[in-house]
Scaffold this motif. Structure first.
Motif, PDB file in Angstrom:
ATOM      1  N   CYS A1711       0.873  -1.158   0.000  1.00  0.00           N
ATOM      2  CA  CYS A1711       0.000   0.000   0.000  1.00  0.00           C
ATOM      3  C   CYS A1711       0.916   1.216   0.000  1.00  0.00           C
ATOM      4  CB  CYS A1711      -0.892  -0.008   1.229  1.00  0.00           C
ATOM      5  SG  CYS A1711      -1.764   1.545   1.469  1.00  0.00           S
ATOM      6  N   ILE A1713       0.137   4.193   0.393  1.00  0.00           N
ATOM      7  CA  ILE A1713      -0.282   5.249   1.314  1.00  0.00           C
ATOM      8  C   ILE A1713       0.349   5.030   2.685  1.00  0.00           C
ATOM      9  CG2 ILE A1713      -2.255   6.329   2.449  1.00  0.00           C
ATOM     10  CD1 ILE A1713      -3.885   5.614  -0.062  1.00  0.00           C
ATOM     11  N   CYS A1714       0.287   3.791   3.179  1.00  0.00           N
ATOM     12  CA  CYS A1714       0.809   3.570   4.529  1.00  0.00           C
ATOM     13  C   CYS A1714       2.012   2.633   4.550  1.00  0.00           C
ATOM     14  CB  CYS A1714      -0.278   3.025   5.435  1.00  0.00           C
ATOM     15  SG  CYS A1714      -0.761   1.343   5.049  1.00  0.00           S
ATOM     16  N   HIS A1740      -8.101  -3.479   2.504  1.00  0.00           N
ATOM     17  CA  HIS A1740      -7.192  -2.518   3.121  1.00  0.00           C
ATOM     18  C   HIS A1740      -7.514  -1.097   2.645  1.00  0.00           C
ATOM     19  CE1 HIS A1740      -3.428  -1.012   4.838  1.00  0.00           C
ATOM     20  NE2 HIS A1740      -3.324  -0.302   3.717  1.00  0.00           N
ATOM     21  N   CYS A1744      -7.749   2.205   4.814  1.00  0.00           N
ATOM     22  CA  CYS A1744      -6.540   3.030   4.772  1.00  0.00           C
ATOM     23  C   CYS A1744      -6.747   4.281   3.935  1.00  0.00           C
ATOM     24  CB  CYS A1744      -5.401   2.202   4.195  1.00  0.00           C
ATOM     25  SG  CYS A1744      -3.888   3.107   4.009  1.00  0.00           S
TER      26      CYS A1744
END
Ligand SMILES: [Zn+2]
Ligand SMILES: [Zn+2]
Ligand SMILES: [Zn+2]
Ligand SMILES: [Zn+2]
Ligand SMILES: [Zn+2]
Ligand SMILES: [Zn+2]
Ligand SMILES: [Zn+2]
Length: 1831
Positions: A1711, A1713-1714, A1740, A1744
């Motif tokens: 991911c 983003i995170c 997710h 998220c």
């Protein structure tokens, strides 16, 4: 009886069981220790670690949950460790450690790759592309500095580090180089140890071999042991289900749920396990139950999917019933093998022992057995054995040789097993071949001594093709079903390719004879392929069916490399070459395809006669497959290098009484080419597409090396061996052009009509001439002319680059693969000599190669690898280029390289009579206007051929060439002159002129010897006239054209101008309005501002008199001007009217967490974001459009289930710009237009009155809830209660009360309702558990809109900051109109919401409660403290949600926020709140540390950077009183200061206690001037984001533009923003104790939560209760990625699936983003979202990214956007050195992170553009629907 029988244990024998070790040692001393002792031990112990649970039995017996597991850790401890102790003595751990320190693990790495593990190959040093390194070796080797490639392993291969034969240099990495120095023997591994090891190894192998078969004998033994009297005791059996490749996942899941009654989720888990491990236990029960289940599964016929048809077709799923004890033993055996493999790696002597053991032929575990019983095992078991063999036998050369020999001997058997089996190649023992056959010395040994070459082809012949042979030729056509099977057999050909991949330097007799043996087998294969899949021209009807052709081509493709390799081998050894030549000749003679038994007839042209084969291609079968003829051509090319010729070898073949005439050589190929020509002439139309496909591949880069290219060589051989005239007659005859070549053709033609037949004839002439050009011109082939392989490649690249610029990947795809692994390097060298690499310009484009300018001269328009499109594109470009250079506009032929001796006679074609005769014929026909058998392309081709002829003679390479002399007899030059003058052929004039020019060069060369007058006369007559006339003519024409063009242009311009004028007239008002606006707002004020600024700069910190403020007492008032729009749907003008129907603009609402993704944010927090493109429509027009879209959507079948939750929220596109939308925003008037304009002298209520009013309002509104009051308080009562002494008018002015507000059009409520619905839907999507939808009455809809507004503005502010745009910079329309429309909508709706009705509607009531809570929080310190506020997100609802409540009781009054005095006070309050917070949070130590870091040389306190000077000046000028106020405020409230103070106080108190002093002392925190400077600077910085948001907000609210003083190219300034907002930028003002400012700040700062926070900070161990919201939010960021892609891929190489600790993730997905790593698109991870089970990424993303996600699929280097069940692939941010991405790692070039590409992704996310991008990409590409939610 010592079997597993728990119930029966009566006597526990602890002593006996506890110490098997002792027992073994005793037995060993006694000499009675046997292998069986261990085996019995394993058998007895392993069931203890097998555990299974059947859950859910009580209630629901139909859905059992079965959990089986083998406790490996325990088994390791209690079985394996004991074994190790027996082998190595009492302290095995230290023995192993000592062994490690001795360092003799191995000199080769041999690490076995797991699936997905990265591998590296060196393009400079690797012997072939299969030579790879593991990460560890690569990082320590010299190759990391070379040109390398990376890819991911499919599993099963091993690292070649340390293998001498794998690398040309740098064979070892540092690690393995060190190992080389160590001795082979060991001090620790004494003979005794090895003896014990031998017994143990034997036991392990015997045990594993015995137990691991799918239906092992051992199982039956268990059965016998327990089923006594047919009675089975309890649940002692398992039904085991095995993997196969003929059933799909879904089929097996279905079987399990239906028959085995598993739950869906369990079934999925079982299937995943079967896929992973090859089998799974599906039931544990009594024998009968288990057996019943087995039969039930087997009886259920599942039709295998149609594509997978092989021998296992239509079989049922494979199952077996095993005793639990047997399953346990098998599980343990797997563990044992895994451990054993690792153990063998530890020392050479272990491996030696192992190899000796498996070589014992009488043992059950001898190599032969292991190899052959592979097919009886399931996936994991196979893999374990493969790894064992790799670790045990591949590390040492001798062992490897042993294995290779055994493998070769069993090859036929195991390949046949593999073909009838259905597992993937990687799971078969056959896959070991790559480890063995690629070692050159082993390969050569096997060819020489094991006859492996012959054996491979022999096996292939028998298993793969023999059954398709009909009449000595292959026919696959009717056997489509054989495809799968055939594919598997093709692996043999891969093995063959490995085997021959490296040709030896020298061949000894053994190797030569072994090789020739193989060649004989190859001949047999080629013989049946010659003429396979032959086709006959269809004349009457179309083909009934499209014949299958792919099999034959696949066979060709697979075999082509081998053929090239064999030719390569033969080329370096004379003896081999000679024998192979004869072998080929014999094979050709014996093959009767085409040449067998046909008649010959004499044909004559131009007085020459040839006896031609009468094989009519248009009637008889022809084939594209002629591998024998082509093989012959390949061999022939190498004869010259060894001084052999056709003639010299003919003597030898004659002796064997085999004869091959040149005619027989070319005839099959010539027939094929005649057929191709006929296809081009349209004669084969009825044969359908299959033929066209075949012809496509015939020329395609993947096939042509052994097809088209060889065919041309074959014809060239013919051309060089035959008399030139004879050769041409043969070709003419085959093309049916003999009569055309006669001069009386035209007269004969007059008798025939012009029909299709005639048109075809014309086309055939073209084809004939082109073939001739190719035969003569395409000689960049080593052996044909004096060129090298590099020259050939160079020519190829030049021709490619003449069509366009190529990127690196396109170019390498357009070139054939080289035979050796190093073609890459040659390619690289060559490309750099001919082309220039142009670096990519933007983030979007790739770098491309462009041809060097001078090389365009080598362009040949008839290049034989060009397609029709390539040709015309290249021709066009070349003409343009020459035109630009002012050269003759034509495509003349290039100079040709010199022919080799064997082919020299080919040049004679260019001067033979038939050729010259044909040329003159065509030229005569060209000049004859009545001629019918002529087209201009004939002429062009003849000119090309003449060009060849002239240039060949000019080159002086061939003494026999006298083209000039002969051509004079035919009067070529005269004809050329005539052609140049012929107006009909003007298009070709330049080419004719070029030819004349070259001809005259030739003439000039001949001149000295000839000296004749004749030619010179000619020269004069033509020389003066032609070039001049034609050039002149061209120039004249050009001038005329230019004049005409200019006239035309002038006319058009005039038309346009008049049109423009009339347009201006009709739109005069609009133009006037804009003019006025710009003049008023910018010009005069701007000039004044500049003066002010310069003053201010000079005077330093003197307060500026702002005259452009949007708020406050000095504010500028809005001057009404309304824009007109055109509705984008009906194209009519539409004006905003106050009470008319609304205008709308399409908008998109989405849930978002973008600005909440910074660290420390609450995980669940999300908000709504709105975007809007700003295109305006009538509401009614839009409604029509929308209902249309809606019904379209309903008709569309539901693509995926995830979209269902959106059912009542149809997405549509803006009709104008196609922007994705799901709602509309109203487009309304500027807000100030509604309010009365106050006069300049009017007075307003002061700030303290405002505060009083708010306090009163808070109390009154709070009472509503308490007292259940149904009426809102009236203005007068509030004023009275708050004790404000003022008249009503003053209040009305201060809030800009509107009396008799305009009624909103009824459609506004529709717009409002639709907007609300969209907001609700978006919320709902984020919370799928609220399945039945939110109750619209319970949700605070209007506050939701305000919140959307504040979030959207904040997101916009961050976005602008990120792209370095200050406020004044020009905004794109979508941002501008989105902010404006949204703010106006909020304002209008908040006003419209109020009503005079009773009882109060629920929405009003909830608003009142909301306002009461908010006011209490702000003014009464009853809620959260400032520390927890996001000030801007409080400001917006405060602005919209409070004031209008005061007029709610009176429908005749309303308040529309538009910049009134009270609006200003609201901003001031929030400004003060934010200021307070900044002062509270300031941390002097941190700031000082930061400052010291920034200016490391300057002393922090004294020397301050210049920039701070103004602040410190300002502070010095402040009155002492104010400065003291600041200091005392700081000491009293600043949190770090208070913490420090308390701690010091405590310390002091303790010290005092020690000294027993009673006196109270107070610690005073220092606060000097430089501290204050830091404080003020800090505060200014912390306010910046709030102020920018506020500026954006009030800009929309008041419609007062930003002043020109705002910077446009540097960050926004604190003071300017304050001025614009009417705030005092001099912060000292706010600390003046006499003002209400200070009162408010004290009130904010003295919130009890803040005191609590201070106390908690003093005790670090206490958990914090306050969620601190930072003043300046950290910027959202995507995950920082590794710069080097291989670092990234290594970082996930051993991450395991969260649901299965034993299995590595198949598709690790990050991911962005995170940064979490997920197990993407996999059956093992399918969490539930709502009621739907979805992929891990979708799940997710939901949390998220609030329904959107950006994921990087790490192994295939792809970026995926996911959003609401949809998705798309976008370009990954990793690029190679050519600026290209590599999705799926197909190219393998090293990849690096490209920051600009990554920031493109980042900005798309930050700008909330993912949904839009997904929709756009799905709109454009009509791709098959991907199940994105399974991602
Ligand atoms: Zn390695
Ligand atoms: Zn190594
Ligand atoms: Zn290298
Ligand atoms: Zn309209
Ligand atoms: Zn639009
Ligand atoms: Zn994430
Ligand atoms: Zn997983």
């Amino acid at each position: 009886m010592d079997r597993y029988d728990m119930e029966d244990v009566v006597v526990a024998p602890p002593a006996e069981c506890s110490s098997p070790l002792k027992e073994w040692r005793l037995k060993r001393q006694a000499g009675t220790l046997a292998r069986s002792d261990f085996i019995e031990f394993f058998k007895r112990e392993s069931p203890k670690y097998f555990d299974y649970q059947t859950g859910g039995t009580e209630t629901d017996t139909n859905a059992l949950t079965l959990k089986c597991m083998f406790k490996e850790a325990l088994a390791k401890e209690e079985i394996i460790d004991v074994l190790v102790e027996f082998m190595l003595g009492d302290n095995p751990a230290s023995a192993l450690e000592k062994l490690r320190l001795e360092g003799n693990t191995a000199t080769v790495c041999g690490k076995v790759f797991k699936n997905g593990e990265p591998t590296y190959s060196c393009r400079e040093c690797g012997v072939d592309p299969t030579c790879v390194l593991c990460v560890n070796c690569f990082k320590r080797s010299a190759h990391r500095f070379h040109k390398y490639k990376m890819s991911t392993s499919g599993g099963g291969g091993c690292c070649d580090c340390g293998d001498d034969e794998a690398w040309k240099k740098d064979h070892y990495c540092q690690l393995h180089l060190a190992n080389r120095k160590n001795p082979l023997e060991s001090k620790i591994l004494t003979d005794a140890v090895l003896e014990r090891a031998e017994i143990c190894f034997g036991a392990i192998l015997a045990f594993c071999v015995n137990y691991l078969e799918i239906e092992p004998n051992a199982s039956l033994q268990c059965l016998d042991g327990n089923v006594e009297g047919g009675q089975v005791d309890g649940a002692q059996y398992c039904t085991v289900l095995y993997n196969d490749e003929s059933h799909t996942f879904d089929q097996v899941i279905q079987t399990l749920t239906k028959i085995a009654k598993c739950k869906q989720k369990d079934a999925m888990e079982i299937v995943a396990a079967i896929d992973r491990e090859g089998r799974a236990v599906v039931k544990c029960d009594t024998f009968k139950e288990c057996n019943d289940l087995k039969s039930a599964i087997e009886n259920q016929m599942i039709p295998a999917s149609a594509l997978l048809s092989n021998s296992r077709n239509n079989q049922s799923l494979r199952t077996s019933v095993l005793h639990i004890g047997a399953v346990a033993c098998q599980q343990f055996a797997l563990q044992l093998l895994g451990w054993f493999q690792e153990f063998l790696v530890r020392h050479y002597l272990f491996r030696k022992t192992f190899t000796e053991l498996v070589q014992r032929k009488q043992e059950a575990f001898c190599i032969r057995h292991i190899l052959e019983y592979d097919v009886k095992l399931w996936k994991t078991a196979r893999t374990c054995w493969h790894r064992l063999l790799i670790s045990g036998m591949l590390m040492e050369y001798d062992n490897k040789m042993v294995l290779a020999q055994e493998f070769s001997r069993r090859y036929a058997t195991i390949v046949e097993d593999f073909i009838s089996d259905d597992h993937d190649h990687a799971f078969s023992i056959v896959s070991l071949s790559v480890q063995l056959f690629t070692v050159p010395s082993i390969a050569h040994h096997l060819i020489a001594h094991e006859g492996i070459f012959d054996k491979l082809l022999h096996t292939f012949y028998h298993v793969a093709i023999e059954k398709f042979i009909v009449n000595k030729t292959l026919h696959f056509s009717k056997n489509i079903a054989s495809l799968t099977f055939f594919k598997r057999a093709n692996y043999i050909l891969y093995d063959l390719r490995y085997l021959l991949s490296l040709k030896p330097e020298v061949l000894n007799d053994d190797l030569r004879s072994g090789f020739l043996e193989g060649c004989r087998a190859l001949m047999r294969v080629l013989n049946v392929m010659q003429g396979m899949e032959s086709i006959t021209r269809q004349t009457g009807q179309h083909m009934d069916y499209e014949p299958e052709w792919e099999c034959a081509f696949n066979l060709h493709i697979k075999l082509a490399t081998t053929i090239s390799q064999v030719i390569e081998w033969a080329s370096c050894d004379v003896k081999l070459l000679r024998k192979l030549y004869k072998m080929t000749v014999r094979a050709l003679v014996s093959n009767s395809f085409i040449v067998g038994g046909e008649k010959t007839e004499a044909r004559s042209v131009a007085g020459h006669v040839a006896s031609c084969l009468m094989y009519d291609v248009s009637v008889k079968p022809v084939s594209i497959h002629l591998p024998l003829s082509r093989f012959y051509a390949g061999i022939y090319l190498h004869l010259g290098a060894h001084d052999m010729t056709y003639d010299s070898l003919q003597a030898e073949t004659d002796a064997l009484s085999i004869q091959l005439t040149p005619r027989e050589i070319i005839e099959p190929v010539l027939c094929t080419h005649a057929m191709i020509a006929q296809v081009a002439a349209g004669m084969w139309r009825r044969n359908g597409y299959s033929l066209l496909h075949q012809l496509y591949f015939y020329r395609n880069v993947r096939c042509r090396v052994e097809m088209l290219d060889r065919d041309i060589v074959c014809l060239q051989i013919g051309a060089s061996l035959m008399e030139s005239n004879e050769f041409l007659i043969h070709v003419l005859n085959k093309f049916n052009l003999i009569s055309w070549a006669h001069s009386n053709y035209e007269t004969l033609l007059l008798e025939n009509p012009v029909d299709d037949e005639f048109m075809r004839q014309l086309s055939m002439i073209d084809e004939f001439l082109e073939l001739l050009i190719v035969i003569i011109g395409e000689r960049w082939m080593p052996g044909v002319s004096m060129v090298t392989d590099e020259d050939r490649l160079r020519k190829e690249i030049i021709q490619l680059l003449c069509t366009k610029s190529y990127s690196h990947s396109e170019l390498s795809r357009a070139l054939p693969d080289g035979n050796s692994g190093n073609s890459d390097n040659i390619f690289e060298d060559v490309i750099n000599t001919v082309a220039v690499f142009k670096k990519p310009v933007g983030a979007e484009s790739k770098g491309v190669y462009e041809l060097k300018e001078h090389l365009f001269d080598e362009f040949n328009v008839y290049f034989y690898h060009y397609t029709k499109e390539d040709k015309s594109k290249a021709e066009e470009l070349q003409r343009e280029r020459r035109k630009a250079k002012k050269e003759l506009v034509c495509c003349p032929p290039p100079m040709l390289p010199q022919l080799t001796p064997a082919f020299t006679s080919m040049a004679n074609i260019l001067q033979c009579n038939v050729f010259l005769n044909t040329c003159t014929l065509i030229m005569e026909r060209a000049l004859d206007a009545r001629s019918r058998s002529f087209t201009e392309s004939h002429l062009q081709k003849i000119l090309h051929l003449l060009g060849f002829a002239i240039q060949e003679e000019l080159s002086e390479n061939y003494p026999f060439l006298s083209f000039y002399e002969r051509s004079q007899k035919y009067g070529i030059l005269e004809k050329l002159d005539e052609l140049a003058r012929c107006p009909r052929l003007e298009a070709h004039r330049d080419f004719v002129l070029w030819t004349i020019k070259r001809y005259k060069e030739l003439q000039a060369k001949q001149a000295p010897s000839e000296g004749g007058a004749g030619p010179s006369g000619l020269q004069q007559s033509s020389g003066e006239e032609q070039p001049l006339s034609s050039e002149e003519q061209a120039r004249q024409e050009k001038e005329i054209r230019a004049r005409l063009a200019a006239e035309r242009r002038a006319k058009i311009m005039a038309q346009m101008q008049s049109a423009q004028k009339s347009f201006m007239k009709s739109n005069a008002e609009m133009f006037a309005a804009t003019d006025k606006e710009t003049r008023e707002e910018t010009a005069p004020t701007g000039a004044m501002d500049w003066e002010d600024i310069s003053d201010e700069d000079e005077q330093g910190a003197v307060a500026l008199k702002p005259n452009i403020a949007c708020l406050g007492p000095e504010r500028k008032f809005y001057q009404g001007s309304e824009a007109n729009f055109k509705c984008i749907l009906c194209f009519e003008n539409c004006a905003i009217s106050r009470s008319g129907p609304p205008l709308v603009s399409s908008a998109f609402v989405q849930t978002s967490r973008v600005i909440f993704t910074t660290p420390n944010m609450r995980a669940s927090q999300s908000a709504l974001h709105m975007s809007c493109c700003g295109h305006v429509m009538h509401h009614s027009c839009w409604q029509e459009y929308y209902s249309n879209e809606e019904s379209k959507e309903q008709r569309r079948p539901h693509r995926n289930r995830a979209a269902l939750s959106q059912a009542n929220n149809v997405e549509f596109h803006c009709p104008y710009c196609r922007t994705l939308s799901n709602t509309v925003l109203p487009v309304t008037e500027a807000l100030p237009a509604f309010s009365p304009l106050p006069a300049a002298s009017d007075s307003y209520l002061p700030l303290d009155s405002f505060v009083e009013i708010m306090l009163t309002l808070a109390a009154d509104l709070g009472a509503i809830k308490d007292e259940d009051m149904c009426q809102l308080p009236s203005v007068s009562s509030i004023l009275r209660k708050s004790g404000v002494v003022a008249d009503m008018a003053q209040f009305e002015r201060s809030v800009q009360l509107i009396k008799d507000p305009p009624k909103l059009h009824s459609n506004y409520s529709d717009v409002m309702a639709f907007l609300n619905k969209a907001l609700l839907n978006a919320m709902q999507g984020q919370q799928p558990h609220l399945k039945d939808g939110l109750d619209p009455d319970n949700i605070e809809l209007v506050p939701m809109l305000w919140d959307t507004c504040s979030y959207t503005l904040q997101a916009l502010e961050i976005y602008l900051f990120e792209v370095h745009k200050p406020l004044k910079a020009e905004l794109p329309m979508r941002h501008q109109s989105c902010a404006t429309n949204l703010v106006r909508a909020c304002s209008r709706f908040s006003a419209a919401n109020r009503t005079g009705d009773l009882p109060m509607p629920p929405s009003m009531r909830s608003q009142a409660e909301f306002a009461a809570r908010m006011l209490d929080t702000i003014f009464n310190q009853k809620g959260t403290s400032v520390l927890e506020w996001d000030s801007f997100r409080v400001l917006v609802p405060f602005q919209f949600g409070v004031l209008n409540l005061m007029t709610a009781d009176n429908a005749a009054q309303t308040i529309i926020p538009s910049g009134s005095m009270f609006d200003y006070y609201i901003l001031q309050i929030m400004f003060l709140a934010h200021l307070t917070k900044a002062v509270l949070c300031f941390d002097v130590d941190k700031e000082q540390a930061k400052r010291a870091e920034e200016t490391p040389n300057a002393k922090p306190a004294q020397e301050m950077p210049q920039a701070n000077q103004s602040v410190s000046d300002y502070l010095e000028q402040l009155p002492d009183r104010i400065r003291d106020n600041i200091i005392s405020f700081y000491r009293r409230y600043n949190i770090p200061a208070r913490v420090l103070q308390k701690n010091m106080q405590k310390q002091l108190a303790e010290e005092l206690k020690d000294e027993n002093q009673q006196q109270e002392q107070t610690v005073v925190i220092p606060c000097e001037l430089h501290h204050l400077v830091l404080l003020l600077e800090y505060v200014q910085r912390q306010m910046s984001s709030f102020l920018r948001c506020a500026c954006l907000f009030y800009r929309c609210l008041t419609d007062v533009d930003f002043p020109d003083t705002f910077p446009t190219d540097q960050p926004d300034r604190f003071d300017l923003m304050c001025q614009y907002l009417g705030l005092d930028p001099q912060l000292g003002v706010y600390f003046d104790m006499e003002t209400v400012y200070a009162t408010m700040m004290h009130s904010f700062a003295s919130h009890p939560d803040i005191t609590r926070e201070v106390e908690q900070r003093c005790q670090p161990e206490v958990r914090r209760s306050v969620m601190l919201e930072p003043c300046l939010r950290p910027l959202p960021r995507l995950k920082q990625l590794y710069d080097d892609y291989s670092d990234l891929i290594n970082s996930v190489s051993d991450i395991f699936c969260p649901n299965n600790e034993r299995e590595e993730m198949k598709t690790p997905t990050m991911c962005l983003i995170c940064g979490s790593i997920l197990c993407g698109q996999s059956y093992c991870c399918q969490p539930e979202l709502g009621k739907l089970s979805v992929g891990a990424c979708t799940h997710h993303a939901h949390a998220c990214g609030a329904e959107v996600g950006i994921f990087l699929r790490i192994r295939d280097c792809q970026v995926v956007y996911l959003g609401r069940g949809k998705g798309c692939f976008v370009q990954p941010p990793y690029l190679d050195e050519y600026g290209e991405t590599d999705q799926g790692l197909r190219r393998g070039n090293p990849l690096r992170l490209c920051q600009s590409a990554y920031s493109r992704i980042f900005l798309q996310w930050l700008g909330h553009g993912l949904h839009e991008e997904i929709a756009r990409l799905n709109d454009n590409t009509n791709v098959a629907v991907t199940q994105w939610h399974h991602m």
